[in-house]
Design an enzyme around this catalytic site. Structure first.
Site, PDB file in Angstrom:
ATOM      1  N   ARG A 162       0.825  -1.206   0.000  1.00 49.52           N
ATOM      2  CA  ARG A 162       0.000   0.000   0.000  1.00 49.52           C
ATOM      3  C   ARG A 162       0.854   1.249   0.000  1.00 49.52           C
ATOM      4  O   ARG A 162       0.601   2.180  -0.738  1.00 49.52           O
ATOM      5  CB  ARG A 162      -0.919  -0.028   1.224  1.00 49.52           C
ATOM      6  CG  ARG A 162      -1.700   1.247   1.420  1.00 49.52           C
ATOM      7  CD  ARG A 162      -2.751   1.090   2.500  1.00 49.52           C
ATOM      8  NE  ARG A 162      -3.699   0.043   2.167  1.00 49.52           N
ATOM      9  CZ  ARG A 162      -4.363  -0.675   3.061  1.00 49.52           C
ATOM     10  NH1 ARG A 162      -4.174  -0.459   4.338  1.00 49.52           N
ATOM     11  NH2 ARG A 162      -5.208  -1.608   2.680  1.00 49.52           N
ATOM     12  N   TYR A 163       1.843   1.285   0.864  1.00 50.75           N
ATOM     13  CA  TYR A 163       2.719   2.455   0.957  1.00 50.75           C
ATOM     14  C   TYR A 163       3.962   2.192   0.098  1.00 50.75           C
ATOM     15  O   TYR A 163       4.357   1.050  -0.088  1.00 50.75           O
ATOM     16  CB  TYR A 163       3.136   2.691   2.416  1.00 50.75           C
ATOM     17  CG  TYR A 163       1.966   2.885   3.355  1.00 50.75           C
ATOM     18  CD1 TYR A 163       1.324   4.112   3.449  1.00 50.75           C
ATOM     19  CD2 TYR A 163       1.506   1.844   4.150  1.00 50.75           C
ATOM     20  CE1 TYR A 163       0.256   4.299   4.315  1.00 50.75           C
ATOM     21  CE2 TYR A 163       0.441   2.017   5.023  1.00 50.75           C
ATOM     22  CZ  TYR A 163      -0.176   3.248   5.106  1.00 50.75           C
ATOM     23  OH  TYR A 163      -1.233   3.426   5.960  1.00 50.75           O
ATOM     24  N   ARG A 166       7.086   0.127   1.956  1.00 48.08           N
ATOM     25  CA  ARG A 166       6.932  -1.008   2.855  1.00 48.08           C
ATOM     26  C   ARG A 166       5.822  -1.946   2.398  1.00 48.08           C
ATOM     27  O   ARG A 166       4.876  -1.505   1.745  1.00 48.08           O
ATOM     28  CB  ARG A 166       6.672  -0.556   4.290  1.00 48.08           C
ATOM     29  CG  ARG A 166       5.571   0.468   4.457  1.00 48.08           C
ATOM     30  CD  ARG A 166       5.857   1.284   5.722  1.00 48.08           C
ATOM     31  NE  ARG A 166       4.791   2.193   6.070  1.00 48.08           N
ATOM     32  CZ  ARG A 166       4.691   3.433   5.605  1.00 48.08           C
ATOM     33  NH1 ARG A 166       5.570   3.892   4.717  1.00 48.08           N
ATOM     34  NH2 ARG A 166       3.711   4.210   5.992  1.00 48.08           N
ATOM     35  N   CYS A 175      -4.310 -17.554  14.793  1.00 40.61           N
ATOM     36  CA  CYS A 175      -3.923 -16.777  15.970  1.00 40.61           C
ATOM     37  C   CYS A 175      -4.230 -17.625  17.196  1.00 40.61           C
ATOM     38  O   CYS A 175      -5.223 -18.365  17.198  1.00 40.61           O
ATOM     39  CB  CYS A 175      -4.742 -15.500  16.063  1.00 40.61           C
ATOM     40  SG  CYS A 175      -4.322 -14.312  14.789  1.00 40.61           S
ATOM     41  N   CYS A 179      -9.379 -12.373  18.700  1.00 36.78           N
ATOM     42  CA  CYS A 179      -9.829 -11.146  19.379  1.00 36.78           C
ATOM     43  C   CYS A 179     -11.129 -10.706  18.723  1.00 36.78           C
ATOM     44  O   CYS A 179     -11.210 -10.612  17.492  1.00 36.78           O
ATOM     45  CB  CYS A 179      -8.776 -10.059  19.242  1.00 36.78           C
ATOM     46  SG  CYS A 179      -7.103 -10.633  19.557  1.00 36.78           S
ATOM     47  N   CYS A 182     -11.107  -8.036  15.888  1.00 35.97           N
ATOM     48  CA  CYS A 182     -10.071  -8.205  14.856  1.00 35.97           C
ATOM     49  C   CYS A 182     -10.481  -7.599  13.507  1.00 35.97           C
ATOM     50  O   CYS A 182     -11.600  -7.811  13.038  1.00 35.97           O
ATOM     51  CB  CYS A 182      -9.774  -9.686  14.681  1.00 35.97           C
ATOM     52  SG  CYS A 182      -8.526  -9.993  13.426  1.00 35.97           S
ATOM     53  N   ARG A 184      -9.238  -8.537  10.723  1.00 35.83           N
ATOM     54  CA  ARG A 184      -9.241  -9.592   9.697  1.00 35.83           C
ATOM     55  C   ARG A 184     -10.163 -10.748  10.084  1.00 35.83           C
ATOM     56  O   ARG A 184      -9.890 -11.912   9.785  1.00 35.83           O
ATOM     57  CB  ARG A 184      -7.812 -10.076   9.450  1.00 35.83           C
ATOM     58  CG  ARG A 184      -6.911  -8.939   9.014  1.00 35.83           C
ATOM     59  CD  ARG A 184      -5.604  -9.350   8.360  1.00 35.83           C
ATOM     60  NE  ARG A 184      -4.888  -8.148   7.986  1.00 35.83           N
ATOM     61  CZ  ARG A 184      -3.776  -7.703   8.595  1.00 35.83           C
ATOM     62  NH1 ARG A 184      -3.225  -8.404   9.546  1.00 35.83           N
ATOM     63  NH2 ARG A 184      -3.218  -6.575   8.212  1.00 35.83           N
ATOM     64  N   ASP A 343     -11.532  -0.333  13.605  1.00 40.42           N
ATOM     65  CA  ASP A 343     -11.955  -0.307  12.196  1.00 40.42           C
ATOM     66  C   ASP A 343     -13.420  -0.723  12.055  1.00 40.42           C
ATOM     67  O   ASP A 343     -13.949  -1.478  12.875  1.00 40.42           O
ATOM     68  CB  ASP A 343     -11.090  -1.273  11.373  1.00 40.42           C
ATOM     69  CG  ASP A 343      -9.641  -0.822  11.319  1.00 40.42           C
ATOM     70  OD1 ASP A 343      -9.404   0.398  11.321  1.00 40.42           O
ATOM     71  OD2 ASP A 343      -8.756  -1.698  11.281  1.00 40.42           O
ATOM     72  N   ASP A 380      -7.320   4.283  10.614  1.00 39.69           N
ATOM     73  CA  ASP A 380      -6.886   3.621   9.384  1.00 39.69           C
ATOM     74  C   ASP A 380      -8.049   3.792   8.402  1.00 39.69           C
ATOM     75  O   ASP A 380      -9.127   3.225   8.609  1.00 39.69           O
ATOM     76  CB  ASP A 380      -6.592   2.139   9.668  1.00 39.69           C
ATOM     77  CG  ASP A 380      -5.492   1.606   8.781  1.00 39.69           C
ATOM     78  OD1 ASP A 380      -5.202   2.253   7.753  1.00 39.69           O
ATOM     79  OD2 ASP A 380      -4.922   0.542   9.113  1.00 39.69           O
ATOM     80  N   LYS A 387      -3.164   5.261   7.231  1.00 39.64           N
ATOM     81  CA  LYS A 387      -3.360   5.737   8.613  1.00 39.64           C
ATOM     82  C   LYS A 387      -3.190   7.249   8.669  1.00 39.64           C
ATOM     83  O   LYS A 387      -2.250   7.795   8.105  1.00 39.64           O
ATOM     84  CB  LYS A 387      -2.317   5.098   9.531  1.00 39.64           C
ATOM     85  CG  LYS A 387      -2.386   3.594   9.607  1.00 39.64           C
ATOM     86  CD  LYS A 387      -1.311   3.054  10.527  1.00 39.64           C
ATOM     87  CE  LYS A 387      -1.210   1.554  10.422  1.00 39.64           C
ATOM     88  NZ  LYS A 387      -0.638   1.090   9.153  1.00 39.64           N
TER      89      LYS A 387
HETATM   90  S1  SF4 Z   1      -6.353  -8.825  16.395  1.00 37.12           S
HETATM   91 FE1  SF4 Z   1      -6.795 -10.431  14.859  1.00 37.12          FE
HETATM   92  S2  SF4 Z   1      -4.807 -10.821  13.848  1.00 37.12           S
HETATM   93 FE2  SF4 Z   1      -4.403  -9.733  15.781  1.00 37.12          FE
HETATM   94  S3  SF4 Z   1      -4.023 -11.368  17.267  1.00 37.12           S
HETATM   95 FE3  SF4 Z   1      -6.188 -10.825  17.429  1.00 37.12          FE
HETATM   96  S4  SF4 Z   1      -7.231 -12.259  16.057  1.00 37.12           S
HETATM   97 FE4  SF4 Z   1      -5.061 -12.303  15.531  1.00 37.12          FE
END
Ligand code: SF4
Length: 458
Positions: A162-163, A166, A175, A179, A182, A184, A343, A380, A387
């Protein structure tokens, strides 16, 4: 982002099997167990007090040696509502709701992270990050699956560019903990993949061919779910690319499974510096002696650590929460780097706060604690906009000759705005009387310099 990657083997090792929690989880991170490590042996600063830990109540039968084996923790993740009710009280109605939620958004919690939850508090900030909520579905129409437009910026599978300077490498979707906020979340349904060697080679080739890439970020899913050997094989080849200056690793292991940060991993990482590590503490209660020891091991291996927290409703959305978190981070020598606006991801709306909450938090911290403790509040932007920092407004007006500014107490100050550089006159004390002194400034700033003979130089 299409994935034709290697599925994780459904292998449950027999080692420590007598301590396997009922219904051991699949998704073993494979290969050798980590070496033993000493916890808190060398901490310079005493870590924050351990608050409520239910480890001894729920997992008292697990010896320390097994408990501190990250592969045991990983294999014994809690991944179903049936397992969860063995540890957390849920009504029949809640259980039914969570079964529905987890059909869309799965559940995964390490025993270690579960042990940090206060079982008597339904509003517990650790619980809210780990245990699904019916609101993930009832508010699920809000937001987008991929709000940051990562699919559009994915050049080869797993590589987001994207940038200009990087790239982001996503090596796995696994994972240790899922979370609830998350970004994703959309990847969770793909069931656990790791990029194949062919895919990794394609990513590396892209980096080799683009000499403007000086910074490679390895993130996830969590890349530390890969074995240390596997990770080294990739990092070694990234480091061999001459124009790559730094490597960054994004991982939540220090928070949700700090036992992963063992001697073997630290020794490996130390060979390929400069490597920076970004982690993700959201609440001061996550800064346990185990987490502090993990960060200490990384720091002693030459890996600087930054923290990227996410602003979450009912979890860390007050000045007090953020100040305690950031002070706790500084005590373990982790820099508070970003505070992200959550997000607009489908299934996270109940955890999002108005942007004004973040601005007020920064406003409430600025001036009341050191600048080192204040993260940059960042949005973001959707569709790959990148960002941007969002700050309280300290500049009330601006003209060519003056700024009107306010400080953290609300006092107003007039600040003269220099329009041209002041005429230079170098001090005789610092000059050596050589004939042709020049000051290397851009042409528009060059002014005559009067060189005086310094009495000290004779
Ligand atoms: S925020 Fe998403 S990518 Fe990051 S550790 Fe938690 S589940 Fe995994």
């Amino acid at each position: 982002m299409k994935t034709s990657s290697v599925r994780i083997k459904n292998r449950i090792e027999t080692e420590s099997e007598e301590y396997c929690l009922e219904s051991c989880s699949n998704g073993d991170p494979d290969e050798e167990p980590p070496g033993k490590r000493s916890i808190s042996d060398n901490l310079e600063a005493k870590p924050p007090d351990k608050i409520v830990s239910t480890r001894h109540r729920l997992f008292g039968h697990i010896p320390d040696e097994i408990w501190n084996d990250w592969k045991w923790q990983f294999r014994n993740r809690i991944t179903s509502v049936d397992q969860l009710v063995q540890f957390i009280t849920l009504s029949t109605e809640e259980q039914a709701q969570l079964r529905l939620v987890t059909m869309r958004y799965p559940l995964s919690i390490t025993p270690y992270y579960l042990s940090l939850i206060d079982p008597n508090d339904s509003e517990d900030p650790i619980r809210k990050q780990a245990i699904p909520s019916a609101l993930e579905m009832t508010m699920g129409s809000l937001g987008a699956e991929d709000p940051l437009g990562e699919r559009e910026d994915t050049i080869v599978p797993g590589l987001v560019h994207r940038y200009p300077d990087r790239v982001l490498l996503v090596l796995t979707d696994i994972c240790p903990m899922l979370c609830r906020h998350c970004t994703r979340k959309r990847e969770w349904r793909n069931g656990g993949w790791v990029r194949s060697s062919v895919e990794v080679e394609a990513m590396l080739n892209y980096i080799r061919q683009h000499k403007n890439i000086r910074d490679v970020i390895i993130s996830g899913g969590d890349p530390l779910t890969l074995s240390t050997n596997h990770l080294e094989h990739i990092i070694e080849r990234i480091r061999a690319i001459k124009h790559v200056e730094i490597i960054r690793i994004g991982t939540r292991f220090p928070v949700v499974l700090p036992q992963r940060i063992d001697k073997e991993l630290c020794s490996m990482l130390t060979k390929y510096g400069p490597i920076w590590l970004n982690t993700h503490f959201n609440h001061v209660r996550e800064i346990t002696p185990e987490a502090a020891a993990a960060c200490d091991s990384l720091l002693r291996s030459g890996i600087p650590i930054n923290n990227q927290s996410v602003l979450l409703q009912g979890i860390n959305d007050s000045v007090e929460d953020q100040t305690q978190l950031c002070h706790g981070l500084l005590k373990i020598k982790v820099r508070p780097y970003y505070l992200f606006q959550c997000d607009e991801v489908q299934g996270t709306e109940h955890l999002r706060t108005p942007v004004g909450v973040g601005i007020k938090i920064i406003e409430g911290m600025r001036g009341h604690t050191s600048g080192l403790a204040i993260p940059t509040f960042v949005i973001d932007l959707p569709q790959g906009g990148g960002k941007i920092p969002i700050q309280p407004g300290y500049m009330l007006s601006q003209t060519e000759g003056e700024l009107v500014l306010r400080n953290y107490e609300g006092r107003v100050f007039h600040y003269r705005n220099p329009t041209k550089p002041a005429r230079h006159e170098l001090s005789a004390d610092v000059l050596c009387p050589t004939a042709s002194a020049t000051i290397n400034l851009p042409q528009e700033y060059r002014v005559p310099v009067r060189v005086r003979r310094s009495p000290k130089c004779g």
